[in-house]
Design a protein around this motif. Structure first.
Motif, PDB file in Angstrom:
ATOM      1  N   GLU A 278      56.870   7.099  35.903  1.00 23.22           N
ATOM      2  CA  GLU A 278      56.091   8.199  35.349  1.00 23.22           C
ATOM      3  C   GLU A 278      56.276   9.459  36.181  1.00 23.22           C
ATOM      4  O   GLU A 278      56.710   9.397  37.344  1.00 23.22           O
ATOM      5  CB  GLU A 278      54.598   7.851  35.274  1.00 23.22           C
ATOM      6  N   PHE A 279      55.964  10.584  35.586  1.00 23.99           N
ATOM      7  CA  PHE A 279      56.018  11.850  36.309  1.00 23.99           C
ATOM      8  C   PHE A 279      54.875  12.754  35.843  1.00 23.99           C
ATOM      9  O   PHE A 279      54.352  12.597  34.733  1.00 23.99           O
ATOM     10  CB  PHE A 279      57.374  12.542  36.162  1.00 23.99           C
ATOM     11  N   VAL A 280      54.496  13.678  36.715  1.00 22.36           N
ATOM     12  CA  VAL A 280      53.352  14.555  36.469  1.00 22.36           C
ATOM     13  C   VAL A 280      53.841  15.980  36.272  1.00 22.36           C
ATOM     14  O   VAL A 280      54.605  16.515  37.084  1.00 22.36           O
ATOM     15  CB  VAL A 280      52.356  14.507  37.647  1.00 22.36           C
ATOM     16  N   ILE A 281      53.396  16.608  35.179  1.00 22.93           N
ATOM     17  CA  ILE A 281      53.755  17.990  34.879  1.00 22.93           C
ATOM     18  C   ILE A 281      52.591  18.892  35.283  1.00 22.93           C
ATOM     19  O   ILE A 281      51.441  18.662  34.876  1.00 22.93           O
ATOM     20  CB  ILE A 281      54.060  18.164  33.380  1.00 22.93           C
ATOM     21  N   ARG A 282      52.878  19.913  36.054  1.00 16.51           N
ATOM     22  CA  ARG A 282      51.845  20.831  36.558  1.00 16.51           C
ATOM     23  C   ARG A 282      52.126  22.253  36.094  1.00 16.51           C
ATOM     24  O   ARG A 282      53.257  22.742  36.222  1.00 16.51           O
ATOM     25  CB  ARG A 282      51.794  20.786  38.081  1.00 16.51           C
ATOM     26  N   ASP A 283      51.118  22.905  35.547  1.00 12.32           N
ATOM     27  CA  ASP A 283      51.204  24.317  35.168  1.00 12.32           C
ATOM     28  C   ASP A 283      50.848  25.140  36.402  1.00 12.32           C
ATOM     29  O   ASP A 283      49.678  25.206  36.803  1.00 12.32           O
ATOM     30  CB  ASP A 283      50.238  24.617  34.023  1.00 12.32           C
ATOM     31  N   GLU A 284      51.840  25.752  37.016  1.00 14.84           N
ATOM     32  CA  GLU A 284      51.610  26.483  38.255  1.00 14.84           C
ATOM     33  C   GLU A 284      50.847  27.781  38.024  1.00 14.84           C
ATOM     34  O   GLU A 284      50.179  28.281  38.931  1.00 14.84           O
ATOM     35  CB  GLU A 284      52.953  26.773  38.944  1.00 14.84           C
ATOM     36  N   ARG A 285      50.899  28.321  36.833  1.00  8.99           N
ATOM     37  CA  ARG A 285      50.153  29.544  36.539  1.00  8.99           C
ATOM     38  C   ARG A 285      48.654  29.264  36.511  1.00  8.99           C
ATOM     39  O   ARG A 285      47.840  30.093  36.922  1.00  8.99           O
ATOM     40  CB  ARG A 285      50.619  30.139  35.215  1.00  8.99           C
ATOM     41  N   LYS A 286      48.288  28.077  36.012  1.00 10.09           N
ATOM     42  CA  LYS A 286      46.879  27.691  35.940  1.00 10.09           C
ATOM     43  C   LYS A 286      46.440  26.872  37.148  1.00 10.09           C
ATOM     44  O   LYS A 286      45.233  26.647  37.346  1.00 10.09           O
ATOM     45  CB  LYS A 286      46.632  26.894  34.658  1.00 10.09           C
ATOM     46  N   VAL A 290      48.885  19.192  33.837  1.00  8.03           N
ATOM     47  CA  VAL A 290      48.646  19.253  32.397  1.00  8.03           C
ATOM     48  C   VAL A 290      49.089  17.989  31.666  1.00  8.03           C
ATOM     49  O   VAL A 290      48.697  17.776  30.509  1.00  8.03           O
ATOM     50  CB  VAL A 290      49.347  20.489  31.779  1.00  8.03           C
ATOM     51  N   GLU A 291      49.877  17.145  32.313  1.00  9.53           N
ATOM     52  CA  GLU A 291      50.321  15.925  31.636  1.00  9.53           C
ATOM     53  C   GLU A 291      50.843  14.912  32.643  1.00  9.53           C
ATOM     54  O   GLU A 291      51.522  15.250  33.608  1.00  9.53           O
ATOM     55  CB  GLU A 291      51.425  16.231  30.623  1.00  9.53           C
ATOM     56  N   VAL A 292      50.499  13.662  32.408  1.00  7.92           N
ATOM     57  CA  VAL A 292      51.117  12.532  33.119  1.00  7.92           C
ATOM     58  C   VAL A 292      51.945  11.782  32.086  1.00  7.92           C
ATOM     59  O   VAL A 292      51.392  11.169  31.170  1.00  7.92           O
ATOM     60  CB  VAL A 292      50.065  11.610  33.754  1.00  7.92           C
ATOM     61  N   PHE A 293      53.249  11.849  32.236  1.00 10.49           N
ATOM     62  CA  PHE A 293      54.136  11.236  31.247  1.00 10.49           C
ATOM     63  C   PHE A 293      54.585   9.879  31.746  1.00 10.49           C
ATOM     64  O   PHE A 293      55.200   9.752  32.813  1.00 10.49           O
ATOM     65  CB  PHE A 293      55.361  12.112  30.983  1.00 10.49           C
TER      66      PHE A 293
END
Length: 555
Positions: A278-286, A290-293
């Motif tokens: 799995e991998f984690v997506i992070r919105d750096e602007r916020k 935002v998602e754990v895929f």
């Protein structure tokens, strides 16, 4: 080196068909695996054509690899579902990362490990589709367009959402320091028609590690990029396998998505994790995740890849052409694998001789050769160290999908000849030592069926007649191989030459140690590069014939 190979092939620990009782066959055959690796350890150059034991082989061909680009059609079309450019670029990156595991493991579980796919023969085809009422159908066309060098071209597309992925790849396999290296040359381009956007996807090189332990696994290293025509760039840094003693993980990576004019120091999104779990997506602007895929979960719910029944396939389609070979591999039957594989490969060698004699050249069905690709060249110019001209030269040009040829194509695609060089109206006499998935095929037994499909624009093409040969069993023929093709004298000469050369090499090296690459092997590599196929494979033919004779006498 040749004697080392023979020692492996004649190893008394080998059984022609060993059940593995559910365990990884590479683990249960560890000692023989080490013998095999020792036999190729001193060889240089591309090892793609080396004969491997069944437990190392994958019952799939190289032409099936592109199917893993779109094995999850929902992810494949997801970039076209967003109106925000950065989100589309992120969806491209996410889809790419989610597909790495299946591409590296060829759809196998990690417990099964990595296996070597069958080398595709020139003209080999893999045609399939994923059906979905909501998403629309997604289509796949893969074709082996060149043999020297070996190049697979493909196209995957979803007409409803206007998502297209196409490209070509030249793969090279080398062995060094206990690892097998898989190198790729070519490119893959993913396009979103609605937004007129294009993304150049990487074809990462990777190593197969853990081979000597009998538990091989793939690992990617280095930095790879996804440039686009909309001003966004993705960078992926693969660090798996490094610093394991310091807490690192296998298959680990980090990625960032940023605007080209702002640079990677100001990422919009970052992704961290392992491409096998799995991998984690992070919105750096916020400043938040935002998602754990979950790669593991999405692989549990993949839709079925649809293929026609084998009797309705064209003779040049992979699953039909390799049916006997694939069945023997699944039985872990070296003798059956060697016979079936050798029969088809000899037909291909004969076909190349005839083309050379007649001054003709093989023509692909669905792809054409070009000298340029404006979009790919512009995107490749954005990558550090990339060179479009070198890539083009290494692959004998650029291989492009031909929509017009696709719409006009009808089965049988090559009505005058089959992959094993049996001509129209001729009779094939070939069967397996053990039960086969197809047995003998008679070229004279033909019926016609319909096969419907959609063309490149999503409209329904005319239903075309196909060659559906009737499969049936036949008597066993014990002697299948080079000697049955009238080449006994040649093989006897080769066996003698191989022995003399090995003795000469041994005597000419100080201390009686064989040098890393004999003159014979150097000549072999030169012959492969020049396309003199019948000479470059003489050693292989000789060894395989001796092995067939051994098992014929002991069965």
């Amino acid at each position: 080196m040749v004697f080392q190979t023979l020692r492996y092939l004649w190893s008394p620990t080998f059984s022609a068909a060993e059940p593995n009782n559910g365990e990884n066959p590479m683990v249960s055959n560890k000692s023989m695996l080490k013998d095999f690796l020792a036999s190729i350890a001193t060889m240089t150059g591309d090892l793609s054509n080396i004969t491997a034991p069944p437990f190392v082989l994958d019952p799939k061909s190289v032409v099936e690899i592109p199917a893993f680009w779109a094995e999850n059609p929902a992810l494949f079309v997801s970039p076209a579902l967003s109106e925000e450019p950065a989100e589309r670029a992120l969806a491209i990156l996410r889809s790419f990362l989610a597909g790495i595991k299946s591409q590296c493991y060829m759809g196998h579980s990690e417990e099964e490990g990595v296996k070597k796919p069958l080398n595709a023969f020139l003209g080999e085809l893999f045609l399939a589709q994923w059906e979905d009422k909501k998403l629309g159908n997604t289509y796949l066309v893969s074709e082996q367009v060149s043999h020297h060098p070996p190049i697979t071209a493909c196209r995957v597309w979803n007409p409803k959402h206007g998502v297209i992925a196409e490209g070509y790849n030249r793969q090279k396999i080398t062995f060094s320091m206990g690892s097998v290296r898989i190198g790729s040359t070519g490119f893959a381009l993913k396009s979103l028609e609605k937004y007129d956007e294009h993304y150049l996807l990487p074809l990462p090189d990777f190593k197969v590690k853990g081979v000597l332990s009998g538990a091989p696994y793939p690992e990617i290293g280095g930095d790879w990029y996804i440039p686009s025509t909309n001003g966004y760039m993705s960078k992926i840094t693969f660090t798996g396998g490094k610093g394991l003693l310091g807490g690192g993980k296998k298959h680990e990576f980090s990625a960032s998505l940023y605007k080209e004019n702002e640079g990677e120091s100001q990422p919009l999104y970052t992704i961290k994790g392992c491409w096998n779990t799995e991998f984690v997506i992070r919105d750096e602007r916020k400043g938040k995740d935002v998602e754990v895929f979950s790669v593991v979960e999405q692989l549990k719910h993949l839709p079925e890849l649809k293929l026609p029944p084998i009797e309705e396939m064209d003779p040049w389609e992979s699953r039909r052409a390799w049916a006997d070979t694939m069945a023997a591999i699944k039985r872990n039957d070296f003798r059956g694998t060697s016979q079936a594989k050798g029969f088809l490969e000899q037909g291909q060698r004969d076909m190349r001789k005839e083309e050379q004699k007649n001054g003709t050249k093989w023509q692909p069905v669905f792809f054409k050769n070009s000298n340029s690709h404006e979009i790919a060249q512009k995107l490749m110019a954005k990558l550090p160290g990339a060179d479009f001209e070198s890539t083009r030269n290494a692959t004998n040009g650029v291989w492009l999908f031909d929509p017009e040829a696709y719409d006009k194509a009808q089965k049988p695609f090559h009505p005058d000849v089959e992959p094993d060089n049996v001509k129209a109206g001729g009779e094939r006499r070939y069967s397996q030592v053990r039960e086969s998935s197809r047995g003998s095929i008679s070229s004279q037994s033909r019926t016609s069926r319909d096969f419907g499909r959609e063309n490149i624009n999503g409209t329904t093409a005319s239903r075309t007649s196909i060659d559906s040969r009737q499969f049936h069993d036949s008597d066993v023929e014990e002697n299948v191989g080079a000697k049955d093709h009238g080449r006994a004298g040649e093989i006897d000469a080769v066996e003698k030459d191989v022995g003399q050369q090995a003795k000469k090499d041994h005597n000419n090296v100080p201390g009686g140690r064989p040098e890393p690459a004999t003159h014979q092997l150097q000549r072999k590599e030169e012959q492969v590069e020049s396309g003199v196929e019948d000479l470059s494979l003489r050693e292989k033919v000789a060894v395989e014939d001796m092995l067939r004779d051994k098992y014929a006498s002991s069965s």
